[in-house]
Design an enzyme around this catalytic site. Structure first.
Site, PDB file in Angstrom:
ATOM      1  N   CYS A 123       0.816  -1.230   0.000  1.00  0.00           N
ATOM      2  CA  CYS A 123       0.000   0.000   0.000  1.00  0.00           C
ATOM      3  C   CYS A 123       0.841   1.269   0.000  1.00  0.00           C
ATOM      4  CB  CYS A 123      -0.952  -0.001   1.189  1.00  0.00           C
ATOM      5  SG  CYS A 123      -2.146  -1.332   1.105  1.00  0.00           S
ATOM      6  N   HIS A 265      -3.294   7.082   2.581  1.00  0.00           N
ATOM      7  CA  HIS A 265      -3.703   5.790   2.026  1.00  0.00           C
ATOM      8  C   HIS A 265      -5.110   5.448   2.525  1.00  0.00           C
ATOM      9  CE1 HIS A 265      -4.014   1.690   0.998  1.00  0.00           C
ATOM     10  NE2 HIS A 265      -3.831   1.235   2.217  1.00  0.00           N
ATOM     11  N   ASN A 295     -10.155   0.004  -0.419  1.00  0.00           N
ATOM     12  CA  ASN A 295      -8.693   0.089  -0.322  1.00  0.00           C
ATOM     13  C   ASN A 295      -8.103  -0.491  -1.616  1.00  0.00           C
ATOM     14  OD1 ASN A 295      -5.976  -0.397   0.155  1.00  0.00           O
ATOM     15  ND2 ASN A 295      -6.260  -1.124   2.242  1.00  0.00           N
TER      16      ASN A 295
HETATM   17  O1  UT7 Z   1      -3.860  -1.430   3.384  1.00  0.00           O
HETATM   18  C1  UT7 Z   1      -2.846  -1.799   4.273  1.00  0.00           C
HETATM   19  C2  UT7 Z   1      -3.168  -1.320   5.587  1.00  0.00           C
HETATM   20  N1  UT7 Z   1      -4.381  -1.964   6.016  1.00  0.00           N
HETATM   21  C3  UT7 Z   1      -5.033  -1.447   7.001  1.00  0.00           C
HETATM   22  O2  UT7 Z   1      -4.670  -0.392   7.448  1.00  0.00           O
HETATM   23  C4  UT7 Z   1      -6.213  -2.198   7.586  1.00  0.00           C
HETATM   24  C5  UT7 Z   1      -6.231  -1.970   9.064  1.00  0.00           C
HETATM   25  N2  UT7 Z   1      -7.258  -2.705   9.757  1.00  0.00           N
HETATM   26  C6  UT7 Z   1      -8.561  -2.392   9.694  1.00  0.00           C
HETATM   27  O3  UT7 Z   1      -8.973  -1.528   8.941  1.00  0.00           O
HETATM   28  C7  UT7 Z   1      -9.499  -3.089  10.628  1.00  0.00           C
HETATM   29  O4  UT7 Z   1      -8.770  -3.779  11.620  1.00  0.00           O
HETATM   30  C8  UT7 Z   1     -10.443  -4.091   9.909  1.00  0.00           C
HETATM   31  C9  UT7 Z   1     -11.458  -3.336   9.072  1.00  0.00           C
HETATM   32  C10 UT7 Z   1      -9.641  -5.041   9.052  1.00  0.00           C
HETATM   33  C11 UT7 Z   1     -11.222  -4.900  10.925  1.00  0.00           C
HETATM   34  O5  UT7 Z   1     -11.947  -4.026  11.764  1.00  0.00           O
HETATM   35  P1  UT7 Z   1     -11.840  -4.175  13.357  1.00  0.00           P
HETATM   36  O6  UT7 Z   1     -12.726  -3.170  13.934  1.00  0.00           O
HETATM   37  O7  UT7 Z   1     -10.387  -4.125  13.721  1.00  0.00           O
HETATM   38  O8  UT7 Z   1     -12.453  -5.588  13.579  1.00  0.00           O
HETATM   39  P2  UT7 Z   1     -11.786  -6.893  14.230  1.00  0.00           P
HETATM   40  O9  UT7 Z   1     -10.826  -7.517  13.284  1.00  0.00           O
HETATM   41  O10 UT7 Z   1     -11.319  -6.557  15.593  1.00  0.00           O
HETATM   42  O11 UT7 Z   1     -13.064  -7.817  14.343  1.00  0.00           O
HETATM   43  C12 UT7 Z   1     -14.187  -7.449  15.167  1.00  0.00           C
HETATM   44  C13 UT7 Z   1     -15.300  -8.450  14.899  1.00  0.00           C
HETATM   45  C14 UT7 Z   1     -14.823  -9.901  14.898  1.00  0.00           C
HETATM   46  O12 UT7 Z   1     -15.837 -10.688  15.462  1.00  0.00           O
HETATM   47  P3  UT7 Z   1     -15.740 -11.171  16.993  1.00  0.00           P
HETATM   48  O13 UT7 Z   1     -14.448 -11.929  17.098  1.00  0.00           O
HETATM   49  O14 UT7 Z   1     -15.730  -9.911  17.806  1.00  0.00           O
HETATM   50  O15 UT7 Z   1     -16.946 -12.002  17.145  1.00  0.00           O
HETATM   51  C15 UT7 Z   1     -14.703 -10.213  13.433  1.00  0.00           C
HETATM   52  O16 UT7 Z   1     -14.860 -11.582  13.154  1.00  0.00           O
HETATM   53  O17 UT7 Z   1     -15.839  -8.206  13.603  1.00  0.00           O
HETATM   54  C16 UT7 Z   1     -15.873  -9.429  12.873  1.00  0.00           C
HETATM   55  N3  UT7 Z   1     -15.726  -9.129  11.457  1.00  0.00           N
HETATM   56  C17 UT7 Z   1     -16.789  -8.929  10.650  1.00  0.00           C
HETATM   57  N4  UT7 Z   1     -18.110  -8.957  10.883  1.00  0.00           N
HETATM   58  C18 UT7 Z   1     -18.919  -8.701   9.836  1.00  0.00           C
HETATM   59  C19 UT7 Z   1     -14.580  -8.977  10.730  1.00  0.00           C
HETATM   60  N5  UT7 Z   1     -14.880  -8.692   9.458  1.00  0.00           N
HETATM   61  C20 UT7 Z   1     -16.244  -8.661   9.372  1.00  0.00           C
HETATM   62  C21 UT7 Z   1     -17.153  -8.414   8.326  1.00  0.00           C
HETATM   63  N6  UT7 Z   1     -18.477  -8.435   8.607  1.00  0.00           N
HETATM   64  N7  UT7 Z   1     -16.756  -8.101   7.068  1.00  0.00           N
END
Ligand code: UT7
Length: 354
Positions: A123, A265, A295
């Site tokens: 990225c 980004h 993204n």
């Molecule tokens: O491009 C390179 C750089 N990339 C980035 O900067 C990405 C950085 N990370 C992020 O943007 C975020 O961490 C994500 C968008 C990837 C994830 O969001 P989050 O708020 O950090 O969620 P999480 O991974 O902590 O997951 C929270 C919950 C989980 O469920 P439980 O374990 O709490 O039951 C996930 O399984 O959200 C769940 N989850 C979803 N639920 C519905 C993860 N993805 C989804 C989804 N739909 N698409």
């Protein structure tokens, strides 16, 4: 006056097929509400079977070259013998593992003979490519450069991974740089680049390279797909983009209040807001188009630039800071005053209503 690379052309491209959050929710265990509230994304684009990264790179590159030709302020247009003698393509999804994709892109754009190579910094790729091309221009090793960021992550995502499929989209963005001086609008005034390879596992495709070879027995299940540890990447993205932005501002002598626009980004709206907060910026100083494209990896920063130039968010003379973070781990920033009279062609599809 000091020699500098000056932005004189800009263009973008997205594929024809758009996927809304609700369309994704019909295929995977996710919802429009989760995706919108956790990421700010409402739509992403994916290439069709048979399409490849180079197709998007060529489309964006052609628009950027047209933009450079139409930009009246470009004093070299009348006298140029070639559109670009350097093509740098930032991508982590090349058409093939070997050779690089840039020479084929250059050839298709009528730039055969130009130096052409790929840069891989995920990225942050566009910022690395921009710094490389600008440095070659200031060193006199190139005169005009086409710098493209293009990725098609839809080709490497795990179809069953709701998190990555919600975030990533395909696209390309490109700028043309010409030789000029630091006092001109559009001159790139400085860069900050960095990496931390101890975070190699946080954003990765494990199989298909020289460690887990594509010619050996099939890789462990899932290793052929892109994988990301979202939470850990989130905090590192905020920290490293803010630190890099601050470092560059100090280096070029811009005070925080002097900054007009941040083009970061487009990973996640919460990340953009957190970085903006660290820099003392209001929400309307942040360039945001991830709601419409997701993204797009190496395409993210130049596509956001094209969008913001087209809708008038970026105005001539604005002090603009670009910053990115991605796999490697890598990060980088660049600063410029927005050029006068930059003529940018609309990117078909990108401005369509959500
Ligand atoms: O491009 C390179 C750089 N990339 C980035 O900067 C990405 C950085 N990370 C992020 O943007 C975020 O961490 C994500 C968008 C990837 C994830 O969001 P989050 O708020 O950090 O969620 P999480 O991974 O902590 O997951 C929270 C919950 C989980 O469920 P439980 O374990 O709490 O039951 C996930 O399984 O959200 C769940 N989850 C979803 N639920 C519905 C993860 N993805 C989804 C989804 N739909 N698409």
């Amino acid at each position: 006056m000091t020699r500098a690379a000056v932005v004189c052309g800009l263009g973008g491209a997205v594929p024809a097929t758009a996927i809304s959050n609700s369309a994704l929710a019909a295929q995977l265990d996710t919802t429009d509400t989760w995706i919108r509230t956790r990421t700010g994304i409402r739509r992403r684009y994916v290439i069709a079977p048979g399409e490849a990264t180079s197709d998007l790179a060529v489309a964006a590159g052609r628009r950027a070259l047209n933009s450079a030709r139409r930009t009246a302020a470009d004093p070299q247009v009348e006298h140029r013998t070639t559109d670009a003698d350097l093509v740098v393509l930032a991508t982590s999804t090349p058409d093939r593992p070997c050779p690089a994709t840039a020479p084929a892109v250059a050839h298709r754009l009528g730039l055969s003979g130009a130096a052409a190579f790929d840069v891989g910094a995920v990225c942050t790729g566009f910022l690395y490519a921009l710094a490389t091309a600008a440095s070659m221009i200031t060193a006199g090793a190139a005169h005009r450069a086409l710098v493209i960021g293009a990725d098609t992550f839809s080709t490497i995502l795990d179809p069953a991974d709701r998190t990555t499929r919600a975030i990533f989209g395909d696209g390309a963005g490109a700028v043309v740089l010409r030789a000029g001086t630091t006092d001109e609008p559009g001159a790139l005034l400085g860069f900050d680049l960095g990496s931390d390879g101890s975070g190699e596992e946080l954003i990765t495709v494990r199989a298909g390279g020289s460690r887990q070879r594509s010619t050996a027995t099939p890789p462990p299940v899932g290793d052929e797909f892109f994988a990301m540890e979202g939470r850990s990447v989130f905090t590192k993205a905020v920290l490293n983009m803010s630190t890099s932005a601050h470092t560059l501002l100090d280096r070029i002598g811009w005070a925080r209040p002097d900054l007009d626009r941040l083009v970061a980004h487009q990973a996640n709206l919460r990340i953009l807001r957190a970085v903006g907060e660290q820099l003392g910026l209001t929400d309307d100083q942040l360039v945001v188009n991830l709601d419409r494209v997701g993204n797009t990896v190496a395409a993210s920063v130049p596509l956001a630039l094209a969008d913001a130039a087209l809708d008038g968010t970026l105005r001539p003379g604005d002090r603009v800071l670009l910053t990115g973070f991605g796999g490697g781990l890598t990060w980088g920033s660049a600063a410029l005053r927005w050029p006068d009279a930059l003529q940018v062609e609309a990117v078909p599809g990108m401005a369509d209503a959500l």
